[in-house]
Every structure is written in structure tokens, then in C-alpha cells.
Motif scaffolding. Sequence first.
Motif, PDB file in Angstrom:
ATOM      1  N   VAL A 115       0.964  -1.702   0.425  1.00 12.18           N
ATOM      2  CA  VAL A 115       0.165   0.222   0.063  1.00 12.18           C
ATOM      3  C   VAL A 115       0.493   1.117   0.011  1.00 12.18           C
ATOM      4  CG1 VAL A 115      -1.998  -1.251   0.778  1.00 12.18           C
ATOM      5  CG2 VAL A 115      -0.225  -0.263   2.747  1.00 12.18           C
TER       6      VAL A 115
ATOM      7  N   ALA B  54      -4.361   3.140   3.772  1.00 11.41           N
ATOM      8  CA  ALA B  54      -4.652   1.941   4.049  1.00 11.41           C
ATOM      9  C   ALA B  54      -5.948   1.413   4.819  1.00 11.41           C
ATOM     10  CB  ALA B  54      -3.659   0.944   3.798  1.00 11.41           C
TER      11      ALA B  54
ATOM     12  N   CYS C 285      -4.972   2.452  -2.971  1.00  7.39           N
ATOM     13  CA  CYS C 285      -3.452   2.612  -2.195  1.00  7.39           C
ATOM     14  C   CYS C 285      -2.898   2.024  -3.171  1.00  7.39           C
ATOM     15  CB  CYS C 285      -3.714   2.050  -0.909  1.00  7.39           C
ATOM     16  SG  CYS C 285      -4.958   2.749   0.207  1.00  7.39           S
TER      17      CYS C 285
END
Lengths: 130, 103
Positions: free
Chosen positions: A10, A16, A119
Motif C-alpha cells: 500500500v 490503507a 492505495c
Amino acid sequence: MKIHMTSVFVDDQAQAEQFYTEVLGFVKKHDVPVGESDRWLTVVSPDEPDGTELLLEPAAHPAARTYRDALVKDGIPLAQFAVQDVQAEYQRLRGLGVRFTQDPLEMGPVTTAVLDDTCGNLIQIATVPQ
Amino acid sequence: MVAVADQLFKALADPTRRTILDELTEKSGQTLFEICSRLSMRHRLGISRQAVSQHLAVLESAGLVETRREGRYKFHDLNTAPLRHIAERWPLPDASGPEGNTP
């Protein structure tokens, strides 16, 4: 042998955490500081608190970006999650502003859709016949 | 004009490429992943991603498929406009005219 944990890279762990818990609906399981600014951050399904953990891993390695960008460009998801009803989940997530690169698609017994996790990854959701 | 026609007929000559056009007719704006999924899951075509990419390149050179970058994603859209060349070259019978072929 069993699959205890899997991971996605991410861009930003705080972002995230917010997306995977508040939007997708997972529950945070572990959150341990690692090094200067990274965290050992995992989430699980609320239906299976002792089930497979998903590690939200920092995408700091330069190769991670190249790899993920190439997959995202072609619409290829990095992980798949099972849901009860893809159509209902699609509506719910669209309502929360989630971007889908593939709308629900029925392919024989399986229905899938692909969303952007904000992300750096695409995620497939699928209803698989019981 | 001849080059355009050659590319168009070459693009249409392949059954996999016609299937891709069918799927894009159902829904325009698909990622490479979605096109590959439809071909393998719906049509049971065992075909590699690279091969699908090559088919899309042929369709794109004929103008039947257009690609569009939207942020980090790339989508494929259907464009049936080049098919007009066929009807212009070999006009269709006018169904509503006095000599129409309606049964």
C-alpha cells in the motif's frame, strides 16, 4: 500447511487502514510499530477474526511501484475477497465513492467486480456459489 | 482508402476478434483484464493475455477499438464507425423504398 497471512503493498498505511476498515469493513488485528515510521498492520474479516490476516505492507521498494502500476494499467487485481452479493456490495461501495474498473460481471456461476483500493491496487470481489 | 479497407477486413476475419467486438458491444470501456476474463470464462477461449493484446492492437489499427487512459487505468472502447466503409462500398438494399426486399 495453511494460508495464515497474505499481503498487499500500500502507498500509505494510514490511508490503507481507513479504506480497509471503514470502507471495506475489515477489522484491525495487529498494529505494531516497525522501524522509524512503518507498522506491522493487519486486518481480518469480522466474520472470521481468527481467519487469514491481510498485511497492509508499505510499498517503499521502488520495484513495488513499477509492478503495481503495470497491473493497474491493465486492470489486473492483486487480491480477491469473497462477498455474499457482488451487486449489493457494488452498490454499497459506489455509494461510499469507491471507483470500480470493472462493474459486476456474471461469468457462469461466478460474479465478479474490480475496485480501486485508493492505495495503489485493484481488488476483485466475487460471489462464488456455495 | 485501400489500406483502411485491408486493415478493417483483416481485423474482422478472425473469430476471436469478432468475439472481442461482441463483448465490447455489450459493454464499452473495458480493461484488458475484463476482456481476458470474458473470453476465458464466457467463451472458454484458452488464450494468453499477450495474444489478447495483439488482437486488440489489430482492432485498434482498424479503428474498431479505441483506447483511453483514465488516471492509472486504460480502457478499451468500441468504435463501429469504420464499418460504414462496408455499407458505402456495397450499399444495403433500401428496405423502406419501392423496391425494398421486405417479405
